[in-house]
Write an enzyme that holds these catalytic residues in place. Structure first.
Site, short mmCIF file in Angstrom:
data_model
loop_
_atom_site.label_atom_id
_atom_site.label_comp_id
_atom_site.label_asym_id
_atom_site.label_seq_id
_atom_site.Cartn_x
_atom_site.Cartn_y
_atom_site.Cartn_z
N SER A 1 -0.16 -9.71 2.24
CA SER A 1 -0.96 -9.04 3.27
C SER A 1 -1.81 -10.07 4.01
CB SER A 1 -1.89 -8.02 2.60
OG SER A 1 -2.85 -7.55 3.53
N TYR B 1 -7.77 -5.32 -4.01
CA TYR B 1 -6.42 -5.32 -3.43
C TYR B 1 -6.13 -6.71 -2.83
CZ TYR B 1 -2.93 -4.40 0.27
OH TYR B 1 -1.85 -4.45 1.12
P1 NAP Z 1 3.64 2.90 2.12
O1 NAP Z 1 4.16 3.43 3.41
O2 NAP Z 1 2.36 3.42 1.58
O3 NAP Z 1 4.82 3.04 1.03
C1 NAP Z 1 4.56 2.62 -0.25
C2 NAP Z 1 5.83 2.58 -1.06
O4 NAP Z 1 5.50 2.10 -2.37
C3 NAP Z 1 6.46 3.95 -1.24
O5 NAP Z 1 7.86 3.81 -1.36
C4 NAP Z 1 5.86 4.42 -2.55
O6 NAP Z 1 6.66 5.37 -3.26
C5 NAP Z 1 5.79 3.11 -3.34
N1 NAP Z 1 4.74 3.14 -4.34
C6 NAP Z 1 3.44 3.42 -4.15
N2 NAP Z 1 2.77 3.38 -5.33
C7 NAP Z 1 3.69 3.09 -6.27
C8 NAP Z 1 3.64 2.95 -7.67
N3 NAP Z 1 2.51 3.11 -8.36
N4 NAP Z 1 4.77 2.67 -8.34
C9 NAP Z 1 5.93 2.52 -7.67
N5 NAP Z 1 6.05 2.62 -6.34
C10 NAP Z 1 4.94 2.92 -5.66
O7 NAP Z 1 3.44 1.32 2.16
P2 NAP Z 1 3.62 0.28 3.37
O8 NAP Z 1 2.48 0.45 4.31
O9 NAP Z 1 5.01 0.32 3.86
O10 NAP Z 1 3.35 -1.09 2.60
C11 NAP Z 1 4.39 -1.80 1.97
C12 NAP Z 1 3.83 -3.12 1.47
O11 NAP Z 1 3.28 -3.85 2.57
C13 NAP Z 1 2.71 -2.98 0.44
O12 NAP Z 1 2.82 -4.00 -0.53
C14 NAP Z 1 1.45 -3.21 1.25
O13 NAP Z 1 0.40 -3.72 0.46
C15 NAP Z 1 1.94 -4.24 2.25
N6 NAP Z 1 1.15 -4.26 3.47
C16 NAP Z 1 1.15 -3.18 4.30
C17 NAP Z 1 0.39 -3.23 5.45
C18 NAP Z 1 0.35 -2.09 6.42
O14 NAP Z 1 -0.40 -2.19 7.42
N7 NAP Z 1 1.11 -1.03 6.24
C19 NAP Z 1 -0.38 -4.37 5.74
C20 NAP Z 1 -0.36 -5.43 4.86
C21 NAP Z 1 0.41 -5.37 3.73
P3 NAP Z 1 6.43 6.95 -2.99
O15 NAP Z 1 7.12 7.26 -1.71
O16 NAP Z 1 7.06 7.60 -4.17
O17 NAP Z 1 4.97 7.17 -2.94
#
Ligand code: NAP
Length: 257
Positions: free
Chosen positions: A147, A160
């Site tokens: 991130s 985090y």
């Molecule tokens: P998201 O839309 O919230 O999706 C999260 C995914 O992770 C879903 O498939 C969810 O499964 C799974 N998940 C959540 N908690 C879990 C757990 N305890 N055990 C197993 N699986 C779990 O996330 P995203 O925004 O695409 O983010 C993806 C990655 O990018 C993350 O590592 C996040 O920290 C990083 N990131 C995101 C952003 C952003 O702006 N979005 C920015 C920086 C970094 P379910 O569908 O079953 O809940």
């Protein structure tokens, strides 16, 4: 988007948290490039099944796995299930993470255990368990999803941010040890990407504008924006890149301008 055609044909990939958001965009891109894929969600997921079907439509094997990564049995179980269903884990993307918006003074031990368990312990264990088979095969790709908060901490997400730094450190430490075996390990660090986890925060117009002003491009990213770098790292084009930390953030990590 880079068109790698069938570049990853015959490879098998597992992306944690690929039922939606960034993980879903990345796993669809790997399937389009010819890889067999294991879609993963925390629990049974209709969205995950939709993503699995989209991948299968690309003519590859696609299975759906689920398991909460805060559960200690899940990291090894996922790797075993992926190997059983697809034959191997050649590409592992550690994308799932947990975050809670909390002031630093608002400590909650249970939440802290979950954040550390999913974002650090599970990642460390999955890397450790998958590396021997990648080394034996003489080819492997691990990509951790970090991130922008590795470098620009968010006051409401201190723990985090710390876990993302820890995961990056793990990626670099392991990368050094397996580089000679044809295995690369890199980190992709997204900025603000429009996914479910940001919907609520970005719905507030003032907050949305404030955050946009911190990004040199003045735009938020889409999940697909993270897929190109992943394809490059997983393909032969990326074979000499290891231990890298690639920002996908519209310049956010450079500071506000
Ligand atoms: P998201 O839309 O919230 O999706 C999260 C995914 O992770 C879903 O498939 C969810 O499964 C799974 N998940 C959540 N908690 C879990 C757990 N305890 N055990 C197993 N699986 C779990 O996330 P995203 O925004 O695409 O983010 C993806 C990655 O990018 C993350 O590592 C996040 O920290 C990083 N990131 C995101 C952003 C952003 O702006 N979005 C920015 C920086 C970094 P379910 O569908 O079953 O809940």
């Amino acid at each position: 988007m880079i068109d790698l055609n069938q570049e990853l044909k015959g490879k098998s990939a597992l992306i944690t948290g690929s039922s939606r958001g960034i993980g879903a965009a990345m796993i669809t891109a790997l399937a389009k490039a010819g890889a067999h894929v294991a879609v993963h969600s925390s629990g049974p997921s209709e969205l995950g099944e939709t993503v699995r079907k989209q991948c299968e439509a690309e003519g590859v094997k696609a299975c759906l796995l689920h398991g909460d990564l805060s559960d200690k049995d899940v990291p090894s179980r996922l790797l075993e299930a992926c190997t059983e269903q697809l034959g191997s884990v050649d590409i592992l993307v550690l994308n799932a993470s947990v975050q809670f918006r909390r002031e630093w003074s608002d400590w909650n031990t249970e939440e802290a255990d979950t954040v550390l368990g999913v974002n650090v312990r599970a990642s460390a264990e999955m890397m450790t368990r998958v590396l021997p088979q990648m080394q034996k095969a003489g080819w492997g790709r691990i990509v951790t999803i970090g991130s922008v908060q590795q470098n620009i901490p968010n006051p409401a997400m201190a723990l985090y941010a710390a876990t993302k730094c820890a995961q990056l450190s793990l990626a670099k430490s392991f990368a050094v040890q397996v580089a000679k075996d044809g295995v690369t390990i890199n980190n992709i660090a997204p900025g603000v990407i429009q996914t479910d986890r940001n919907v609520e925060a970005l719905a507030d117009d003032d907050y949305r504008q404030k955050i946009a002003n911190l990004i040199p491009s003045r735009t938020f990213g889409m999940p697909e924006d993270c897929a190109g770098a992943l394809l490059m790292l997983c393909s032969e084009a990326g074979r000499y890149i290891t231990g890298a930390d690639i920002a996908i953030d519209g310049g956010m990590g450079l500071g506000s301008h």
